[in-house]
Design a protein around this motif. Sequence first.
Motif, PDB file in Angstrom:
ATOM      1  N   LEU A   1       0.842  -1.191   0.000  1.00  0.00           N
ATOM      2  CA  LEU A   1       0.000   0.000   0.000  1.00  0.00           C
ATOM      3  C   LEU A   1       0.875   1.239   0.000  1.00  0.00           C
ATOM      4  O   LEU A   1       2.035   1.207   0.414  1.00  0.00           O
ATOM      5  CB  LEU A   1      -0.975  -0.002   1.180  1.00  0.00           C
ATOM      6  CG  LEU A   1      -0.429  -0.093   2.600  1.00  0.00           C
ATOM      7  CD1 LEU A   1      -0.118   1.280   3.150  1.00  0.00           C
ATOM      8  CD2 LEU A   1      -1.431  -0.803   3.505  1.00  0.00           C
TER       9      LEU A   1
ATOM     10  N   MET B   1      -2.055   2.049  -8.039  1.00  0.00           N
ATOM     11  CA  MET B   1      -3.277   1.242  -8.125  1.00  0.00           C
ATOM     12  C   MET B   1      -3.217   0.270  -9.307  1.00  0.00           C
ATOM     13  O   MET B   1      -3.685  -0.863  -9.199  1.00  0.00           O
ATOM     14  CB  MET B   1      -4.501   2.155  -8.212  1.00  0.00           C
ATOM     15  CG  MET B   1      -4.820   2.835  -6.881  1.00  0.00           C
ATOM     16  SD  MET B   1      -6.375   3.779  -6.863  1.00  0.00           S
ATOM     17  CE  MET B   1      -5.855   5.278  -7.685  1.00  0.00           C
TER      18      MET B   1
ATOM     19  N   SER C   1      -3.058  -0.578  -2.763  1.00  0.00           N
ATOM     20  CA  SER C   1      -4.070   0.312  -2.219  1.00  0.00           C
ATOM     21  C   SER C   1      -3.426   1.645  -1.854  1.00  0.00           C
ATOM     22  O   SER C   1      -2.217   1.720  -1.590  1.00  0.00           O
ATOM     23  CB  SER C   1      -4.718  -0.313  -0.985  1.00  0.00           C
ATOM     24  OG  SER C   1      -5.522  -1.419  -1.352  1.00  0.00           O
TER      25      SER C   1
ATOM     26  N   ALA D   1      -9.452   2.802  -8.808  1.00  0.00           N
ATOM     27  CA  ALA D   1      -9.597   1.888  -7.670  1.00  0.00           C
ATOM     28  C   ALA D   1     -10.586   0.776  -8.002  1.00  0.00           C
ATOM     29  O   ALA D   1     -10.365  -0.398  -7.669  1.00  0.00           O
ATOM     30  CB  ALA D   1     -10.049   2.663  -6.435  1.00  0.00           C
TER      31      ALA D   1
ATOM     32  N   THR E   1      -8.524  -2.081  -5.898  1.00  0.00           N
ATOM     33  CA  THR E   1      -7.753  -1.616  -4.749  1.00  0.00           C
ATOM     34  C   THR E   1      -8.581  -0.670  -3.884  1.00  0.00           C
ATOM     35  O   THR E   1      -9.617  -0.166  -4.315  1.00  0.00           O
ATOM     36  CB  THR E   1      -6.480  -0.877  -5.208  1.00  0.00           C
ATOM     37  OG1 THR E   1      -6.865   0.336  -5.884  1.00  0.00           O
ATOM     38  CG2 THR E   1      -5.648  -1.732  -6.145  1.00  0.00           C
ATOM     39  N   ASP E   2      -8.092  -0.415  -2.684  1.00  0.00           N
ATOM     40  CA  ASP E   2      -8.734   0.559  -1.806  1.00  0.00           C
ATOM     41  C   ASP E   2      -8.190   1.957  -2.085  1.00  0.00           C
ATOM     42  O   ASP E   2      -7.010   2.123  -2.418  1.00  0.00           O
ATOM     43  CB  ASP E   2      -8.471   0.225  -0.337  1.00  0.00           C
ATOM     44  CG  ASP E   2      -9.387  -0.873   0.188  1.00  0.00           C
ATOM     45  OD1 ASP E   2     -10.504  -1.019  -0.358  1.00  0.00           O
ATOM     46  OD2 ASP E   2      -8.996  -1.575   1.139  1.00  0.00           O
TER      47      ASP E   2
ATOM     48  N   VAL F   1      -7.137  -0.155   5.802  1.00  0.00           N
ATOM     49  CA  VAL F   1      -6.701  -0.740   4.535  1.00  0.00           C
ATOM     50  C   VAL F   1      -5.858  -1.978   4.778  1.00  0.00           C
ATOM     51  O   VAL F   1      -5.997  -3.003   4.078  1.00  0.00           O
ATOM     52  CB  VAL F   1      -5.921   0.306   3.711  1.00  0.00           C
ATOM     53  CG1 VAL F   1      -5.284  -0.345   2.483  1.00  0.00           C
ATOM     54  CG2 VAL F   1      -6.845   1.433   3.271  1.00  0.00           C
TER      55      VAL F   1
ATOM     56  N   GLN G   1     -11.940  -5.865   0.319  1.00  0.00           N
ATOM     57  CA  GLN G   1     -11.810  -4.505  -0.198  1.00  0.00           C
ATOM     58  C   GLN G   1     -12.835  -3.626   0.493  1.00  0.00           C
ATOM     59  O   GLN G   1     -13.954  -4.063   0.785  1.00  0.00           O
ATOM     60  CB  GLN G   1     -12.031  -4.471  -1.711  1.00  0.00           C
ATOM     61  CG  GLN G   1     -11.799  -3.100  -2.351  1.00  0.00           C
ATOM     62  CD  GLN G   1     -12.072  -3.103  -3.847  1.00  0.00           C
ATOM     63  OE1 GLN G   1     -12.458  -4.122  -4.419  1.00  0.00           O
ATOM     64  NE2 GLN G   1     -11.885  -1.960  -4.486  1.00  0.00           N
TER      65      GLN G   1
END
Length: 429
Positions: A69, A88, A93, A113, A118-119, A319, A328
């Motif tokens: 992340l 991303m 994330s 996203a 992804t977050d 996350v 997610q």
Amino acid sequence: MALLGCGVVGSEVVRLLREQSADLAARVGAPLELAGIAVRRLDRAREGIDPALFTTDAHSLVTRDDVDLVVEVIGGIEPARTLMLEAMKAGKSVITANKALLAEDGGTLFAAAREYGTDLYYEASVAGAIPLLRPLRESLVGDHVHRVLGIVNGTTNYILDQMDTHGAGFNEALEEAQSLGYAEADPTADVEGFDAAAKAAILARLAFHTPVTAADVHREGITEVTAADVAGAKEMDSVVKLLAICERVPAEDGRNGGRGVSVRVYPAMIPRSHPLASVREAYNAVFVEAESAGSLMFYGAGAGGAPTASAILGDLVAVARNLVGGSQGPVEVTYAELPVLPMGETVTRYYVQLDVADRSGVLATVAEEFARHEVSIKAVRQEGLGEDAQLVVVTHRAPDAALSATVERLRELDIVREVASVMRVEGEQ
């Protein structure tokens, strides 16, 4: 994880990661390890941080295999946008505090996203440490939000508070805010309302599930707020605050979706009995009015390294938990697609202070202009000042275009020496 930027906020994030590593690992279910920090200059001293973590190659950092992340705290539009999109696309994330980018081009980030699974979390982008965005995105997702009203810029709140409580002039209050670190050397983004407008766009998007950008927000700053405005507010037992207002405008046929949304930022008078009136110094506070939940108020420190880092760490834990659990977080949706209405169609109220000739028929002439523009007068007060008089008019709610046109016409009247103060009135029904 990778960190983009190591200024005031970034340094606080690193400090909290180091000092709370055991607690954070327990909360996440896995350790949080900092793989690298992207900076512009390697020769700058950064006390307490391992120099081996620093790199100037941000593009390589966000795509590294050992990075799950990315936390972005460099701000601005570019290279932040490109770096987040690259992250991303590589399956990372992203956590960001970048209100300017989210307000200008959040749609692109949210779409990425969704596309890459992804977050994208951004609690720190509005109101610092105050947990506001997640309640809008998650806690109130089953409700129908009607209005968001609040103080979202600490610098302007400090300035207006000093003008109200100590009688300071605008320039004097601004200089004090700068000396205390509440205002930047160039305070334009704050005092002209750009910062608050970006935050209003983010809030409106979340509250009404509608694409809203900073360009859609009607924006007025506080540089034109005068001692006369503040004194007029006191006479009405009110205070002047820079307000961010996001509201759903009801449809004439009663449709639940509404006719559109109104998003604006401007200084306004609010009664001292209103909770927002008691928000002092550099603090933030936001009211959320929802159909079932009623009125909710969020209050706290809205800026600064530590409060912003606190919000980032909250997102970081959320996350990281998702990554550990293989899940997610909520995906941003703008299914409503409501139009953002122009300011002229927004229904509001005005406070108007006029210096007029003190002779018979003046009040009737002024009242006739309000009536001609279909603006109803709620209250009027007249005070003699020798050969002139001061006339104060407070209106009922009316379209802003009608109110503005009325004021412009008053400026043209021979009996009006000066339109000394014009300000909107909020916080009353």
